[in-house]
Enzyme design. Structure first.
Site, PDB file in Angstrom:
ATOM      1  N   PHE A  64       0.867  -1.176   0.000  1.00  0.00           N
ATOM      2  CA  PHE A  64       0.000   0.000   0.000  1.00  0.00           C
ATOM      3  C   PHE A  64       0.901   1.222   0.000  1.00  0.00           C
ATOM      4  O   PHE A  64       1.696   1.416   0.913  1.00  0.00           O
ATOM      5  CB  PHE A  64      -0.903  -0.004   1.238  1.00  0.00           C
ATOM      6  CG  PHE A  64      -1.874  -1.149   1.254  1.00  0.00           C
ATOM      7  CD1 PHE A  64      -3.110  -1.027   0.649  1.00  0.00           C
ATOM      8  CD2 PHE A  64      -1.534  -2.346   1.850  1.00  0.00           C
ATOM      9  CE1 PHE A  64      -3.997  -2.090   0.654  1.00  0.00           C
ATOM     10  CE2 PHE A  64      -2.421  -3.411   1.863  1.00  0.00           C
ATOM     11  CZ  PHE A  64      -3.652  -3.286   1.250  1.00  0.00           C
ATOM     12  N   HIS A  65       0.787   2.035  -1.038  1.00  0.00           N
ATOM     13  CA  HIS A  65       1.643   3.200  -1.206  1.00  0.00           C
ATOM     14  C   HIS A  65       0.837   4.449  -0.877  1.00  0.00           C
ATOM     15  O   HIS A  65      -0.032   4.841  -1.649  1.00  0.00           O
ATOM     16  CB  HIS A  65       2.189   3.262  -2.629  1.00  0.00           C
ATOM     17  CG  HIS A  65       2.907   2.002  -3.020  1.00  0.00           C
ATOM     18  ND1 HIS A  65       4.218   1.780  -2.650  1.00  0.00           N
ATOM     19  CD2 HIS A  65       2.492   0.898  -3.679  1.00  0.00           C
ATOM     20  CE1 HIS A  65       4.587   0.586  -3.100  1.00  0.00           C
ATOM     21  NE2 HIS A  65       3.552   0.036  -3.721  1.00  0.00           N
ATOM     22  N   THR A  66       1.143   5.059   0.258  1.00  0.00           N
ATOM     23  CA  THR A  66       0.388   6.221   0.723  1.00  0.00           C
ATOM     24  C   THR A  66       1.092   7.537   0.398  1.00  0.00           C
ATOM     25  O   THR A  66       0.618   8.595   0.784  1.00  0.00           O
ATOM     26  CB  THR A  66       0.159   6.113   2.247  1.00  0.00           C
ATOM     27  OG1 THR A  66       1.424   5.895   2.888  1.00  0.00           O
ATOM     28  CG2 THR A  66      -0.793   4.971   2.570  1.00  0.00           C
TER      29      THR A  66
END
Length: 175
Positions: A64-66
């Site tokens: 998950f790339h925030t």
């Protein structure tokens, strides 16, 4: 809770149900619902930007790339140093396949399936199956569920039938 302590706890948990319960109980994410499965042994850089609803399954290797790190490059050519971040929301009854990448500012609607290895860069509509890079619609949730529910036999209870079905062998001859 300290990030290193969270990661250590994820490493020691036996399965994805235990990891998900640990994450939920310790409020690692902004929100995490009931009956989830978390197979990764990592968490996003900004876990408070991840909202997970009920009955969500996250397979191994999902990232998950925030945020992105474009500001690092821009700062060397006269731009500012402001990091861009965004949130990720995963609604009820979602499966995210192994080694998928979910980018920031994405909402995955209810009853959705993300195929293994997908890169999700925009919202996923409810009831869809998406896959690829970038992920696009490849089917729908209801059709997939009908196909899976009607498999010829439940695998765990019928190991001998599975071996015979796929390999033409009897269990006694294999062991």
């Amino acid at each position: 809770m300290n990030r290193k302590l969270i990661l250590l706890n994820l490493l020691t948990k036996r399965d994805g149900v235990q990891r998900a319960e640990f994450l939920r109980k310790n409020k690692v994410f902004y929100e995490m619902g009931e009956h989830c499965y978390w197979h990764p042994r990592t968490i996003p850089s900004e876990p408070y930007l991840l909202k997970i609803h009920n009955n969500v399954v996250v397979a191994a290797g999902v990232s998950f790339h925030t945020h992105d790190v474009l500001e690092f490059m821009f700062s060397h050519i006269g731009g500012g140093r402001q990091q861009y971040i965004g949130s990720i929301e995963i609604c009820d009854n979602v499966f995210i396949g192994a080694n998928s990448n979910i980018m920031y500012n994405v909402k995955i609607g209810p009853n959705a399936v993300i195929a293994a290895g997908s890169v999700v860069v925009k919202d996923v509509a409810p009831g869809t199956v998406v896959g690829g890079n970038p992920a696009k619609v490849i089917g729908n949730f209801d059709d997939l569920m009908k196909r899976r529910v009607s498999l010829p036999f439940p695998v765990k209870e019928k190991r001998e039938e599975v071996l015979h079905y796929f390999w033409g062998m009897d269990l006694a001859s294999k062991d």
